[in-house]
Scaffold this motif. Structure first.
Motif, PDB file in Angstrom:
ATOM      1  N   ALA A  20      32.780  20.513  53.863  1.00 14.11           N
ATOM      2  CA  ALA A  20      34.030  21.736  53.488  1.00 14.11           C
ATOM      3  C   ALA A  20      33.362  22.243  51.951  1.00 14.11           C
ATOM      4  CB  ALA A  20      35.448  21.166  53.315  1.00 14.11           C
ATOM      5  N   GLY A  21      33.407  23.471  51.960  1.00 11.62           N
ATOM      6  CA  GLY A  21      33.297  24.112  50.879  1.00 11.62           C
ATOM      7  C   GLY A  21      34.406  23.841  49.783  1.00 11.62           C
ATOM      8  N   VAL A  22      34.074  24.580  48.461  1.00 10.69           N
ATOM      9  CA  VAL A  22      35.266  24.351  47.434  1.00 10.69           C
ATOM     10  C   VAL A  22      36.324  25.442  47.660  1.00 10.69           C
ATOM     11  CG1 VAL A  22      35.411  24.654  44.967  1.00 10.69           C
ATOM     12  CG2 VAL A  22      33.378  23.860  45.753  1.00 10.69           C
ATOM     13  N   ARG A  23      37.241  25.154  47.597  1.00  4.60           N
ATOM     14  CA  ARG A  23      38.523  26.047  47.779  1.00  4.60           C
ATOM     15  C   ARG A  23      38.608  26.959  46.989  1.00  4.60           C
ATOM     16  NH1 ARG A  23      44.893  24.405  48.739  1.00  4.60           N
ATOM     17  NH2 ARG A  23      45.718  26.233  49.291  1.00  4.60           N
ATOM     18  N   GLY A  24      38.610  28.423  47.380  1.00  5.29           N
ATOM     19  CA  GLY A  24      38.667  29.590  46.396  1.00  5.29           C
ATOM     20  C   GLY A  24      40.063  29.776  45.766  1.00  5.29           C
ATOM     21  N   LEU A  25      40.210  30.831  44.865  1.00  4.45           N
ATOM     22  CA  LEU A  25      41.486  31.186  44.500  1.00  4.45           C
ATOM     23  C   LEU A  25      42.220  32.036  45.394  1.00  4.45           C
ATOM     24  CD1 LEU A  25      40.111  32.572  40.958  1.00  4.45           C
ATOM     25  CD2 LEU A  25      40.959  30.137  41.567  1.00  4.45           C
ATOM     26  N   ALA A  26      43.357  31.718  45.076  1.00  2.11           N
ATOM     27  CA  ALA A  26      44.453  32.485  45.980  1.00  2.11           C
ATOM     28  C   ALA A  26      44.465  33.903  45.632  1.00  2.11           C
ATOM     29  CB  ALA A  26      45.831  31.800  45.708  1.00  2.11           C
ATOM     30  N   GLY A  27      44.317  34.725  46.594  1.00  2.00           N
ATOM     31  CA  GLY A  27      44.275  36.131  46.615  1.00  2.00           C
ATOM     32  C   GLY A  27      45.835  36.606  46.307  1.00  2.00           C
ATOM     33  N   ARG A  28      45.875  37.961  46.119  1.00  3.51           N
ATOM     34  CA  ARG A  28      47.071  38.440  45.906  1.00  3.51           C
ATOM     35  C   ARG A  28      47.854  38.780  47.549  1.00  3.51           C
ATOM     36  NH1 ARG A  28      45.992  43.938  42.517  1.00  3.51           N
ATOM     37  NH2 ARG A  28      44.230  43.738  44.030  1.00  3.51           N
ATOM     38  N   ASP A  29      49.101  38.814  47.375  1.00  4.78           N
ATOM     39  CA  ASP A  29      50.020  39.028  48.707  1.00  4.78           C
ATOM     40  C   ASP A  29      49.662  40.535  49.236  1.00  4.78           C
ATOM     41  OD1 ASP A  29      50.871  36.602  48.360  1.00  4.78           O
ATOM     42  OD2 ASP A  29      52.676  37.232  47.517  1.00  4.78           O
ATOM     43  N   GLY A  30      49.319  40.643  50.363  1.00  4.78           N
ATOM     44  CA  GLY A  30      48.923  41.854  50.826  1.00  4.78           C
ATOM     45  C   GLY A  30      50.251  42.309  51.601  1.00  4.78           C
ATOM     46  N   PRO A  31      50.018  43.617  52.245  1.00  2.00           N
ATOM     47  CA  PRO A  31      51.407  44.123  52.637  1.00  2.00           C
ATOM     48  C   PRO A  31      51.486  43.220  53.732  1.00  2.00           C
ATOM     49  CG  PRO A  31      49.341  45.362  52.990  1.00  2.00           C
ATOM     50  CD  PRO A  31      48.926  44.509  52.068  1.00  2.00           C
ATOM     51  N   SER A  32      52.831  43.212  54.416  1.00  2.00           N
ATOM     52  CA  SER A  32      53.646  42.721  55.352  1.00  2.00           C
ATOM     53  C   SER A  32      52.832  43.107  56.636  1.00  2.00           C
ATOM     54  CB  SER A  32      54.726  42.776  55.319  1.00  2.00           C
ATOM     55  OG  SER A  32      55.335  44.028  55.438  1.00  2.00           O
ATOM     56  N   ARG A  33      52.459  44.403  56.804  1.00  2.00           N
ATOM     57  CA  ARG A  33      51.986  45.160  57.934  1.00  2.00           C
ATOM     58  C   ARG A  33      51.089  46.266  57.695  1.00  2.00           C
ATOM     59  NH1 ARG A  33      54.703  49.529  59.864  1.00  2.00           N
ATOM     60  NH2 ARG A  33      56.985  49.950  58.790  1.00  2.00           N
ATOM     61  N   ILE A  34      50.222  46.947  58.480  1.00  2.00           N
ATOM     62  CA  ILE A  34      49.587  47.990  57.829  1.00  2.00           C
ATOM     63  C   ILE A  34      50.013  49.274  58.593  1.00  2.00           C
ATOM     64  CG2 ILE A  34      47.123  48.918  58.179  1.00  2.00           C
ATOM     65  CD1 ILE A  34      46.011  46.253  58.064  1.00  2.00           C
ATOM     66  N   GLN A  35      50.369  50.246  57.708  1.00  2.00           N
ATOM     67  CA  GLN A  35      50.920  51.483  58.259  1.00  2.00           C
ATOM     68  C   GLN A  35      49.815  52.106  58.887  1.00  2.00           C
ATOM     69  OE1 GLN A  35      54.180  52.392  58.779  1.00  2.00           O
ATOM     70  NE2 GLN A  35      53.528  53.791  59.919  1.00  2.00           N
ATOM     71  N   ARG A  36      49.732  52.540  60.196  1.00  2.00           N
ATOM     72  CA  ARG A  36      48.413  53.447  60.303  1.00  2.00           C
ATOM     73  C   ARG A  36      48.805  54.660  60.888  1.00  2.00           C
ATOM     74  NH1 ARG A  36      44.707  49.715  62.214  1.00  2.00           N
ATOM     75  NH2 ARG A  36      45.307  47.452  62.685  1.00  2.00           N
ATOM     76  N   ASP A  37      50.060  55.001  61.043  1.00  2.00           N
ATOM     77  CA  ASP A  37      50.139  56.455  61.154  1.00  2.00           C
ATOM     78  C   ASP A  37      51.113  56.856  60.023  1.00  2.00           C
ATOM     79  OD1 ASP A  37      48.704  56.485  63.596  1.00  2.00           O
ATOM     80  OD2 ASP A  37      50.504  55.829  64.837  1.00  2.00           O
ATOM     81  N   VAL A  38      50.676  57.755  59.219  1.00  2.00           N
ATOM     82  CA  VAL A  38      51.522  58.149  58.174  1.00  2.00           C
ATOM     83  C   VAL A  38      51.506  59.551  58.260  1.00  2.00           C
ATOM     84  CG1 VAL A  38      51.592  58.406  55.611  1.00  2.00           C
ATOM     85  CG2 VAL A  38      50.383  56.523  56.684  1.00  2.00           C
ATOM     86  N   GLY A  39      52.708  59.975  58.261  1.00  2.00           N
ATOM     87  CA  GLY A  39      53.131  61.494  58.670  1.00  2.00           C
ATOM     88  C   GLY A  39      53.572  62.302  57.448  1.00  2.00           C
TER      89      GLY A  39
END
Length: 243
Positions: free
Chosen positions: A68-87
């Protein structure tokens, strides 16, 4: 007399005799002639063209899992979902949210700048949502009005007994005798109003005041006992600002 015998055929070669004893070391010989340097034969580079690559072999079996490799730093929280269609409606809503955030940032910046200016006045009193502050300066009405305006405030407009008492305490603290209030009778002689022209909702005039002595008393002061008196605007009084 015997007749001569003819020579016979040669006999077989005899066996080698044993080695004799080693002789004594002889004198050194004379040096020989200088030899020539011979070039070594170096194999020539093979300039023949490489052959075509062979076919890829079959994929071998997977190897064992690595450590097992060294554990990386925690990333920032991403969006709960990806909005694919933006009107267009979504874009308009985002712009409205951005403008609202920009307005909040501007108000926070203004409030911070005003806070820094208020801190220039060391002595103060809090009454409800108001803050009365003074730095001990003594100015004419117009100079005092400008000083408070530049600091993001105004001359005090006491609208209750509690606010009037806080101003009285600052006058006593500075031992200045009196301080300017914001009210004047510039609009109508004898009728004192707030700077925006609104009528007074509270007053604490001293007995017989306002009397417009000599016809020149258009400004208001609060004296050390909390009472009000009309005075000439060119008089010098303590500067208290309301924030």
């Amino acid at each position: 007399m015997c007749s001569p015998v003819e020579n016979g055929l040669p006999g077989r070669e005899g066996q080698d005799g044993r080695d004799g004893p080693r002789g004594e070391k002889g004198d050194p010989g004379s040096p020989g002639a200088t030899g020539r340097m011979e070039m070594l034969d170096v194999p020539k580079e093979d300039n023949s063209s490489a052959g075509d690559p062979g076919l890829d072999g079959n994929l071998g079996p997977p190897g064992p899992p690595g450590p097992a490799g060294v554990r990386g730093l925690a990333g920032r929280d991403g969006p709960s979902r990806i909005q694919r269609d933006v009107g267009p409606q979504d874009i308009s809503a985002l712009w409205r949210q951005l403008e609202a955030l920009q307005g909040q940032v501007r108000r926070l910046q203004e409030a911070f700048l005003q806070y820094k200016k208020v801190e220039l006045y060391p002595n103060g009193r809090d009454v409800g949502q108001k803050v009365f502050k003074t730095a001990g300066f003594v100015k004419s009405f117009y100079q005092a009005e400008q000083m408070c305006s530049q600091s993001g405030g105004q001359l005090p407009s006491p609208r209750s007994t509690a606010e009037n008492h806080a101003l009285q305490q600052l006058v006593e603290l500075e031992n200045s005798g009196a301080a300017f209030l914001s009210m004047t009778d510039f609009w109508t002689e004898g009728r004192f109003t707030y700077p925006d022209g609104a009528s007074l909702v509270y007053s604490n005039w001293a007995p017989g005041e306002p009397n417009d002595d000599s016809g020149r008393e258009d400004c208001v002061e609060i004296i050390s006992n909390g009472k009000w008196n009309d005075v000439p605007c060119g008089a010098k009084r303590l500067v208290i600002c309301e924030f």
